[in-house]
Scaffold this active site. Structure first.
Site, PDB file in Angstrom:
ATOM      1  N   LYS A   1       0.836  -1.203   0.000  1.00 24.43           N
ATOM      2  CA  LYS A   1       0.000   0.000   0.000  1.00 24.43           C
ATOM      3  C   LYS A   1       0.874   1.257   0.000  1.00 24.43           C
ATOM      4  CE  LYS A   1      -4.028  -2.068   2.244  1.00 24.43           C
ATOM      5  NZ  LYS A   1      -4.963  -1.767   1.157  1.00 24.43           N
TER       6      LYS A   1
ATOM      7  N   GLU B   1     -12.540  -3.291  10.736  1.00 21.41           N
ATOM      8  CA  GLU B   1     -13.388  -3.646   9.605  1.00 21.41           C
ATOM      9  C   GLU B   1     -14.850  -3.555  10.037  1.00 21.41           C
ATOM     10  OE1 GLU B   1     -11.658  -7.017   7.016  1.00 21.41           O
ATOM     11  OE2 GLU B   1     -10.992  -7.495   9.039  1.00 21.41           O
TER      12      GLU B   1
ATOM     13  N   ASP C   1      -4.786 -13.670  12.113  1.00 19.79           N
ATOM     14  CA  ASP C   1      -5.134 -13.249  10.762  1.00 19.79           C
ATOM     15  C   ASP C   1      -4.575 -11.871  10.421  1.00 19.79           C
ATOM     16  OD1 ASP C   1      -6.498 -13.573   8.256  1.00 19.79           O
ATOM     17  OD2 ASP C   1      -8.047 -12.203   8.978  1.00 19.79           O
TER      18      ASP C   1
ATOM     19  N   HIS D   1       0.090  -8.074   9.392  1.00 20.74           N
ATOM     20  CA  HIS D   1      -0.103  -6.681   8.989  1.00 20.74           C
ATOM     21  C   HIS D   1       0.329  -5.691  10.081  1.00 20.74           C
ATOM     22  CE1 HIS D   1      -2.064  -8.484   5.723  1.00 20.74           C
ATOM     23  NE2 HIS D   1      -3.308  -8.439   6.130  1.00 20.74           N
TER      24      HIS D   1
END
Length: 515
Positions: free
Chosen positions: A209, A243, A262, A267
């Protein structure tokens, strides 16, 4: 057009445009295992088309799909076109598609079928002859980790993992990189038995990103930030990935994995490493990875697990105007599941720069809004020569790096309110990518796939980084798996998570940001 090469000493993180040296892939084939999955359809195939549409793939670039489906080449072409038209970022141009489709092939087979890999070898040899791909091949394993060993062994047995003179072979591995330290080491051993370390590209799409890469530019290209980027001025750091969606149809993958494995293990710990690392000597892969590994090696929980880690599960609630089910009511989720859909950690980085500065990480589903950000919250000014009433609404200065969805940077500071009295309030100064640059940011997978084809590894974590990240998280997941461990706290869908997460911050006299 022959592929351009990055000049020695040039910054490999530089994105090409028509005024600078273009980064165009050379002759190559991308073999995509798992072509029928959501990731391939929604991200990988559109990214390949967008790269072609931007002129970053050579005319002879070829794509080979490998799957169990009883398809022929025409079926796969239609699958690729459908995915591209539905999800591509750039306009669909028939001429670009016509050129791309000429190099599309499909091999039907399973990972336990040597005949399928023999056919794959023949297809790749045909592409070398007819498309000029030069024996250069990248194998993208967009498949569950349980198939890695068999796929790699079949590639080796078919002679596809060993490059001929003057060519290259690379393998791309999608997360998750194991489910704990032991399994990550085993996966690394399996892949490294077939491919050398410098030919293994572990994909963490967050690192592709633009805003994540901009952390390096923000810190090291601007004199105003680096002098205050330390424990003398920083009170704490918050890293959030929220999210507003549930698990959708991913119960088969998600249940038993959870938010910590996850999202946080990969991340968010990568974001922590980029935020806390020392300045690298250069932006090449070795220098960047060295500094990130130093940070991860110095990172640990800031206290016992039950005090420095929180987990939760979303309950029923309202997401906008829609009432949504609880996690335990989602199709495919066990009724007694203790898988967390929210996780928050308090970490410390045991270096001189960050001594005493807590790093709070949180990730969750069915939260109030979709947002990912890094907030560097500064200490309060040591002396405020104002009346208390003049600074009633004044908070702490903060530098907020917005990763998604509105990419940019916000700075929060105090300013005088217009009027005859000295009254100070918080204001923000905002930089947005969409406003500052006319060119839209490429998707993360565009950047990462191009880097694989170019053989440029700065944005790909090495196995040492993966294992260090598991060392940080393993004590948490091991404690949560023990009998008698606190159960995940229920939180209403559409909220900002469980109350225990707020309590963890409150014990330190702090609170989570409300983005």
């Amino acid at each position: 057009m022959s592929p351009a090469r990055v000049a020695p000493g040039a910054n490999p993180l530089r994105v090409a445009d028509d005024k600078r040296l273009p980064r165009i892939a050379g002759p190559s084939v991308l073999v995509l295992f798992g072509v029928t999955g959501d990731l391939a359809c929604k991200k990988l195939l559109p990214a390949i088309y967008d790269l072609a549409n931007r002129g970053l793939l050579p005319s002879g670039f070829s794509l080979v799909g490998f799957a169990r489906r009883d398809w022929d080449g025409q079926d796969f072409e239609e699958q690729v076109r459908s995915a591209v038209e539905a999800h591509c970022r750039t306009p669909f141009v028939p001429e670009v598609w016509t050129q791309l489709r000429q190099g599309i092939r499909f091999v039907a087979g399973t990972f336990d079928d040597p005949a399928a890999f023999a056919e794959l070898s023949e297809v790749l040899a045909e592409l070398d002859r007819t498309r000029g791909t030069g024996g250069n091949r990248a194998f993208y394993l967009s498949i569950p980790p349980r198939f890695f060993a068999e796929a790699c062994q079949q590639l080796q047995a078919a002679g596809l993992s060993t490059p001929e003179e003057g060519s290259w072979r690379r393998v791309v591995v999608e997360k998750p990189f194991g489910h704990d330290l032991a399994s990550a080491r085993e996966l690394n051993r399996i892949v490294e038995e077939v491919f050398p370390q410098d030919a293994i590209f572990r994909i963490d799409h967050y690192l592709g990103k633009e805003t994540v890469q901009n952390i390096l530019a923000l810190r090291f290209a601007n004199q105003m930030f680096e002098p205050i980027w330390n424990a003398h001025y920083v009170d704490h750091v918050q890293i959030t990935m929220a999210e507003d969606i549930g698990i959708g149809g991913r119960a088969g993958y998600y249940d038993g994995v959870g938010a910590a494995r996850d999202v946080i293990q990969n991340h968010l710990l990568q974001l922590l490493a980029l935020t806390a690392m020392e300045e690298p000597t250069s932006f090449d892969a070795r220098a960047l990875r060295t500094e990130k590994e130093k940070v991860l090696a110095a990172t640990m929980l800031a206290g016992p697990v039950d005090e420095a880690a929180v987990r939760g599960q979303y309950a029923t609630g309202w997401q906008g105007n829609e009432e949504v089910p609880a996690y335990l009511d989602e199709e495919g989720v066990a009724e007694d599941s203790v898988t967390e859909t929210y996780a928050a950690l308090k970490l410390k980085v045991a270096t001189r720069r960050w001594a005493g500065v807590p790093f709070y990480l949180r990730a969750g589903k069915r939260l109030a809004k979709r947002v990912s950000e890094i907030a560097v919250v500064l200490k309060r000014a040591p002396h405020l020569p104002f009346e208390d009433t003049a600074t009633e609404e004044l908070g702490q200065n903060a530098i907020v790096i917005r990763v998604q969805p509105d990419e940019g940077v916000t700075m929060r500071f105090g300013s005088k309110v217009p009027g005859p009295q000295m009254e100070v309030r918080d204001v923000t100064m905002d930089f947005g990518y969409g406003n500052a640059f006319t060119e839209s940011s490429p998707e993360a997978y565009e950047r990462l796939i191009l880097d694989v084809l170019l053989g440029e590894p700065p944005l790909f974590p090495r196995h040492e980084e993966v294992e260090l990240s598991w060392q940080i998280l393993d004590p948490v997941t091991e404690r949560w798996a023990q009998p008698g461990a606190p159960a995940p706290e229920q939180y209403p869908a559409g909220s900002w998570g469980p109350r225990s997460s707020n309590d963890m911050m409150a014990r330190d006299g702090r609170s989570w940001r409300l983005p």
